[in-house]
Design an enzyme around this catalytic site. Structure first.
Site, PDB file in Angstrom:
ATOM      1  N   LYS A 149     -16.606   3.137   6.370  1.00  0.00           N
ATOM      2  CA  LYS A 149     -15.684   2.348   6.149  1.00  0.00           C
ATOM      3  C   LYS A 149     -16.003   1.475   4.839  1.00  0.00           C
ATOM      4  O   LYS A 149     -15.287   1.311   4.112  1.00  0.00           O
ATOM      5  CB  LYS A 149     -15.545   1.399   7.128  1.00  0.00           C
ATOM      6  CG  LYS A 149     -15.044   1.930   8.499  1.00  0.00           C
ATOM      7  CD  LYS A 149     -14.361   1.029   9.556  1.00  0.00           C
ATOM      8  CE  LYS A 149     -13.375   0.356   9.149  1.00  0.00           C
ATOM      9  NZ  LYS A 149     -11.798   0.994   8.888  1.00  0.00           N
ATOM     10  N   PHE A 159     -10.532   4.473   6.178  1.00  0.00           N
ATOM     11  CA  PHE A 159     -11.821   5.129   6.549  1.00  0.00           C
ATOM     12  C   PHE A 159     -11.883   6.658   5.901  1.00  0.00           C
ATOM     13  O   PHE A 159     -10.952   7.066   5.778  1.00  0.00           O
ATOM     14  CB  PHE A 159     -11.838   5.335   7.981  1.00  0.00           C
ATOM     15  CG  PHE A 159     -10.983   5.925   8.586  1.00  0.00           C
ATOM     16  CD1 PHE A 159     -11.303   7.404   9.003  1.00  0.00           C
ATOM     17  CD2 PHE A 159     -10.101   5.294   9.351  1.00  0.00           C
ATOM     18  CE1 PHE A 159     -10.066   8.078   9.871  1.00  0.00           C
ATOM     19  CE2 PHE A 159      -9.043   5.960  10.138  1.00  0.00           C
ATOM     20  CZ  PHE A 159      -9.086   7.362  10.108  1.00  0.00           C
ATOM     21  N   ASP A 204       0.899  -1.120  -0.059  1.00  0.00           N
ATOM     22  CA  ASP A 204       0.127  -0.045   0.005  1.00  0.00           C
ATOM     23  C   ASP A 204       1.038   1.199   0.091  1.00  0.00           C
ATOM     24  O   ASP A 204       0.767   1.931   1.065  1.00  0.00           O
ATOM     25  CB  ASP A 204      -1.021   0.093   1.294  1.00  0.00           C
ATOM     26  CG  ASP A 204      -2.271   0.843   1.002  1.00  0.00           C
ATOM     27  OD1 ASP A 204      -2.233   1.515  -0.255  1.00  0.00           O
ATOM     28  OD2 ASP A 204      -2.726   1.093   1.752  1.00  0.00           O
ATOM     29  N   GLY A 229      -2.254   1.943  16.127  1.00  0.00           N
ATOM     30  CA  GLY A 229      -1.677   0.759  16.239  1.00  0.00           C
ATOM     31  C   GLY A 229      -2.372  -0.365  16.771  1.00  0.00           C
ATOM     32  O   GLY A 229      -3.183  -0.387  17.652  1.00  0.00           O
ATOM     33  N   HIS A 248      -8.210   8.339   5.653  1.00  0.00           N
ATOM     34  CA  HIS A 248      -7.166   7.248   5.682  1.00  0.00           C
ATOM     35  C   HIS A 248      -7.154   6.294   4.474  1.00  0.00           C
ATOM     36  O   HIS A 248      -8.185   5.536   4.669  1.00  0.00           O
ATOM     37  CB  HIS A 248      -7.117   6.688   7.009  1.00  0.00           C
ATOM     38  CG  HIS A 248      -5.945   5.552   7.247  1.00  0.00           C
ATOM     39  ND1 HIS A 248      -6.063   4.547   8.130  1.00  0.00           N
ATOM     40  CD2 HIS A 248      -4.854   5.368   6.465  1.00  0.00           C
ATOM     41  CE1 HIS A 248      -5.055   3.643   8.091  1.00  0.00           C
ATOM     42  NE2 HIS A 248      -4.370   4.104   6.958  1.00  0.00           N
ATOM     43  N   ASN A 303       3.523   5.062   4.249  1.00  0.00           N
ATOM     44  CA  ASN A 303       4.142   3.980   3.858  1.00  0.00           C
ATOM     45  C   ASN A 303       4.825   4.454   2.435  1.00  0.00           C
ATOM     46  O   ASN A 303       4.353   4.889   1.389  1.00  0.00           O
ATOM     47  CB  ASN A 303       2.893   3.115   3.280  1.00  0.00           C
ATOM     48  CG  ASN A 303       2.464   2.212   4.554  1.00  0.00           C
ATOM     49  OD1 ASN A 303       2.935   2.296   5.404  1.00  0.00           O
ATOM     50  ND2 ASN A 303       1.688   1.144   4.129  1.00  0.00           N
ATOM     51  N   HIS A 313       1.381   7.000  13.392  1.00  0.00           N
ATOM     52  CA  HIS A 313       0.290   7.641  12.293  1.00  0.00           C
ATOM     53  C   HIS A 313      -0.942   7.310  12.940  1.00  0.00           C
ATOM     54  O   HIS A 313      -2.280   7.960  12.748  1.00  0.00           O
ATOM     55  CB  HIS A 313       0.385   7.258  10.991  1.00  0.00           C
ATOM     56  CG  HIS A 313      -0.295   5.853  10.828  1.00  0.00           C
ATOM     57  ND1 HIS A 313       0.671   4.675  11.013  1.00  0.00           N
ATOM     58  CD2 HIS A 313      -1.644   5.318  10.535  1.00  0.00           C
ATOM     59  CE1 HIS A 313      -0.353   3.665  10.738  1.00  0.00           C
ATOM     60  NE2 HIS A 313      -1.595   4.109  10.401  1.00  0.00           N
ATOM     61  N   GLY A 314      -1.069   6.337  14.177  1.00  0.00           N
ATOM     62  CA  GLY A 314      -2.289   6.281  14.537  1.00  0.00           C
ATOM     63  C   GLY A 314      -1.888   5.459  15.797  1.00  0.00           C
ATOM     64  O   GLY A 314      -0.761   5.330  16.524  1.00  0.00           O
ATOM     65  N   GLU A 336     -13.569  10.075   7.704  1.00  0.00           N
ATOM     66  CA  GLU A 336     -14.394  10.038   9.238  1.00  0.00           C
ATOM     67  C   GLU A 336     -14.836  11.668   9.122  1.00  0.00           C
ATOM     68  O   GLU A 336     -13.817  12.619   9.295  1.00  0.00           O
ATOM     69  CB  GLU A 336     -13.512   9.759  10.476  1.00  0.00           C
ATOM     70  CG  GLU A 336     -14.055   9.830  11.779  1.00  0.00           C
ATOM     71  CD  GLU A 336     -13.292   9.151  12.706  1.00  0.00           C
ATOM     72  OE1 GLU A 336     -13.758   8.068  13.045  1.00  0.00           O
ATOM     73  OE2 GLU A 336     -12.469   9.769  13.365  1.00  0.00           O
TER      74      GLU A 336
END
Length: 401
Positions: free
Chosen positions: A375, A145, A81, A299, A170, A244, A296-297, A147
């Site tokens: 989603k 997602f 990705d 996890g 995202h 990424n 980034h989040g 949001e």
């Protein structure tokens, strides 16, 4: 399990350990398999340094939530990705006029909204007009997602307006990234020694990688435009941060796997889950020590398979997963995905941000509450608006005991 303190390497550490800087506290829970993968990455030929973050968790070709600098290119450390990232947008919609049920029904059809000729958008971004046009403006599966958010709290000068609504998107390069990665594997095998910079294989990969990076950014922009169209709003980009990717620098090749690439002074989102707060942070000069990377989040804490024994055992539990304490709604018609992406599958994003701040990498500037999280939707099975109200009522009763 516990971990060594981030950034500080013990005097008697092995050469492999000396290459690793951990930017998380000893209290942060990190799965043992992720630590093993971290050591495996540090042992790769030509590896100079590795930075690991509090969202670290096991991945297919190496841990997610790390950045690694080497003297050669390892496409597998980025994965399929390519260009996946987070984009944060401000909408010109006032929070006071929001009706969550209505917004949820408007957003349910966002991936079917036409935005004109996608070929023109691709060409304007320097790509061929027929470059994976069918997937452009789509979110994909897994943890991706779109949001709708509102400001929960913010410091002065944070750059966000408590009275407005925001979008956090995202997503990545969809089938394009998978195609690029598949091609490099098919041509070069498992690449245990990586690819030497300047070789034909490395040049070919980097050209495709740059296209995938641009495509992924455009994809997030078009997802946001579709959402804004559904909500009858205009939007403004605040931050677009990939996590990424590969960067060729004057001091080696830096690979970012699930680690947001940021420069000092940049704003970046750190995502929570659809039932927890997300965060907006300001990157500080300290990120120069972490290969210009941060989490980034939150996890993952539990893998997808194990979540099927932890959440959503019956219809009532699954319905509860579709709402949150702020009255927010999730749009997801994939029952497995609802379970696998439950908030309990993830670590605490607040603790992740606290770890990053404790090492001088970032300054937290705002928290954002989730209102509508898109989603996956099947338009032919779209539920009536009344269903949203029933699910929210169920959640309120559950939260009140």
């Amino acid at each position: 399990m516990g971990n060594p303190s981030g950034g500080e390497i013990p005097f008697d550490a092995s050469s492999r350990d000396r290459a690793i800087a951990r930017f998380y506290s000893s209290a942060t829970w990190i799965e043992g398999a992720a630590e093993k993968q971290l050591h495996d990455v540090a042992a790769l030929a030509g590896m100079m340094s590795v930075a690991a973050f509090p969202d670290l968790h096991p991945g297919k070709y190496g841990p997610v939530g790390m950045a690694a600098r080497s003297d050669r290119l390892y496409p597998q450390l980025v994965g399929n990705d390519i260009g996946c990232g987070m984009s944060f947008f401000e909408l010109d919609l006032p929070l006071r006029k929001l009706k969550i049920d209505k917004a949820a029904n408007q957003l349910r059809g966002l991936e079917d909204i036409e935005l004109g000729d996608p070929a023109e958008r691709l060409e304007a971004s320097g790509m061929a007009g027929d470059y994976f046009t069918g997937a452009l403006g789509t979110i994909g599966g897994g943890n991706h997602f779109c949001e709708l958010q509102a400001v929960e709290d913010a410091v002065d000068g944070a750059g966000v307006d408590r009275q407005r609504l925001y979008l956090l998107v995202h997503s990545g390069s969809r089938a394009l990234g998978a195609s690029v990665f598949g091609d490099v594997i098919a041509a070069n095998g498992s690449m245990p020694e990586g690819l030497e910079i300047g070789t034909e294989a490395a040049v070919a990969y980097m050209l495709d990688h740059q296209s995938a990076l641009a495509w992924a950014s455009l994809n997030r922009q078009m997802i946001a435009e579709r959402a804004a169209t559904a909500l009858r709003a205009d939007l403004r980009l605040v931050a677009d941060v990939p996590h990424n990717l590969v960067q060729l620098t004057g001091n080696g090749v830096v690979h970012y796997k699930g680690a947001a690439h940021v420069a000092p002074g940049a704003l970046a989102p750190v995502a929570g889950s659809r039932a927890t707060l997300s965060h907006l942070v300001l990157a500080l000069d300290g990120v120069e020590a972490s290969l210009e990377a941060i989490s980034h989040g939150a996890g993952r804490k539990y893998d997808r398979k194990s979540m099927h024994g932890r959440a959503g055992a019956n219809r009532s539990e699954r319905e509860a997963l579709m709402t949150n304490e702020w009255g927010g709604i999730a749009i997801c018609d994939d029952r497995d995905l609802v379970i696998e992406e439950a908030a309990g599958a993830y670590k605490d994003a607040g603790k992740v941000v606290a770890d990053l701040a404790s090492f001088g990498l970032i300054e937290p500037v705002a928290t954002m509450r989730p209102l509508v999280t898109y989603k996956a939707a099947r338009m032919e099975e779209a539920p009536p608006a009344l269903d949203w109200k029933r699910e929210r009522t169920f959640a309120r009763r559950r939260n009140n005991g």
